[in-house]
Design a protein around this motif. Structure first.
Motif, PDB file in Angstrom:
ATOM      1  N   ILE A  28       1.056   4.569  -2.575  1.00  6.74           N
ATOM      2  CA  ILE A  28       0.963   5.942  -2.097  1.00  6.74           C
ATOM      3  C   ILE A  28       2.133   6.774  -2.609  1.00  6.74           C
ATOM      4  O   ILE A  28       1.959   7.913  -3.027  1.00  6.74           O
TER       5      ILE A  28
ATOM      6  N   LYS B  81       2.911  10.516   2.920  1.00  8.98           N
ATOM      7  CA  LYS B  81       3.220  11.591   1.970  1.00  8.98           C
ATOM      8  C   LYS B  81       3.645  12.886   2.650  1.00  8.98           C
ATOM      9  O   LYS B  81       4.608  13.509   2.236  1.00  8.98           O
TER      10      LYS B  81
ATOM     11  N   ILE C 273      -2.188   7.654   4.304  1.00  8.14           N
ATOM     12  CA  ILE C 273      -1.708   8.457   3.170  1.00  8.14           C
ATOM     13  C   ILE C 273      -0.964   9.690   3.668  1.00  8.14           C
ATOM     14  O   ILE C 273       0.145   9.988   3.219  1.00  8.14           O
ATOM     15  N   LYS C 274      -1.576  10.404   4.595  1.00  2.00           N
ATOM     16  CA  LYS C 274      -0.951  11.636   5.096  1.00  2.00           C
ATOM     17  C   LYS C 274       0.367  11.351   5.796  1.00  2.00           C
ATOM     18  O   LYS C 274       1.332  12.087   5.626  1.00  2.00           O
TER      19      LYS C 274
ATOM     20  N   GLU D 150       0.827  -1.198   0.000  1.00  2.37           N
ATOM     21  CA  GLU D 150       0.000   0.000   0.000  1.00  2.37           C
ATOM     22  C   GLU D 150       0.868   1.257   0.000  1.00  2.37           C
ATOM     23  O   GLU D 150       0.570   2.228  -0.685  1.00  2.37           O
ATOM     24  N   GLU D 151       1.958   1.224   0.727  1.00  2.00           N
ATOM     25  CA  GLU D 151       2.846   2.388   0.759  1.00  2.00           C
ATOM     26  C   GLU D 151       3.478   2.643  -0.606  1.00  2.00           C
ATOM     27  O   GLU D 151       3.663   3.791  -1.007  1.00  2.00           O
TER      28      GLU D 151
ATOM     29  N   ILE E 147      -6.349  15.334  -1.265  1.00  2.00           N
ATOM     30  CA  ILE E 147      -7.201  14.156  -1.082  1.00  2.00           C
ATOM     31  C   ILE E 147      -8.656  14.588  -1.229  1.00  2.00           C
ATOM     32  O   ILE E 147      -9.077  15.579  -0.633  1.00  2.00           O
TER      33      ILE E 147
ATOM     34  N   LYS F 106      -7.376   5.022   6.073  1.00  2.00           N
ATOM     35  CA  LYS F 106      -6.693   5.167   4.784  1.00  2.00           C
ATOM     36  C   LYS F 106      -6.098   6.562   4.644  1.00  2.00           C
ATOM     37  O   LYS F 106      -4.957   6.725   4.218  1.00  2.00           O
ATOM     38  N   ILE F 107      -6.866   7.567   5.016  1.00  2.00           N
ATOM     39  CA  ILE F 107      -6.398   8.943   4.880  1.00  2.00           C
ATOM     40  C   ILE F 107      -5.249   9.222   5.841  1.00  2.00           C
ATOM     41  O   ILE F 107      -4.254   9.859   5.467  1.00  2.00           O
TER      42      ILE F 107
ATOM     43  N   PHE G 170      -5.015  11.952  -4.355  1.00  2.00           N
ATOM     44  CA  PHE G 170      -5.811  10.772  -4.047  1.00  2.00           C
ATOM     45  C   PHE G 170      -7.298  11.082  -4.118  1.00  2.00           C
ATOM     46  O   PHE G 170      -7.738  12.127  -3.631  1.00  2.00           O
TER      47      PHE G 170
END
Length: 118
Positions: A38, A70, A66-67, A34-35, A80, A62-63, A44
């Motif tokens: 990303i 990133k 992601i944060k 998953e990373e 996003i 998930k958010i 996104f």
């Protein structure tokens, strides 16, 4: 999973989109896969079904993931957007528009409701 490509001209600039569509059934894999996804992306769009509470409930994790991946690398905010799909199936709705808007607001994301069928 699928990768779609699309060219679009915005304000006289040509933009190439590569959209990596990961079905929900594949989202339970290990964090390293998953990373990698990303790191590949610049922005996104997370889509949930307004008829499926579980697809909505997974969004905060998930958010956050992601944060962390990133924004931890830079000071720049990652774009996003949360999208509630199946707006045409309002009679089967289990996630209200207000819930979607409040989640997006609390996580500093954009929000839309759409119907892919329309």
């Amino acid at each position: 999973e699928f990768i779609y490509s699309h060219n679009l001209t915005v304000d006289g600039r040509e933009i190439l989109f590569h959209i990596w569509d990961v079905p929900n059934s594949q989202q339970a894999e290990d964090g390293s896969s998953e990373e990698k996804r990303i790191q590949w992306a610049d922005s996104f769009v997370l889509v949930y079904s307004i008829c499926d509470r579980a697809s909505f409930n997974i969004l905060p994790l998930k958010i956050q993931f992601i944060k962390a991946a990133k924004e931890g690398q830079s000071q720049e905010k990652v774009p996003i957007v949360i999208v509630g799909n199946k707006r045409d199936l309002h009679h089967q709705r289990v996630v209200s528009s207000e819930e979607g808007r409040l989640l997006a607001l609390s996580l500093d994301c954009g929000f839309y409701e759409v119907s892919a069928a329309e």
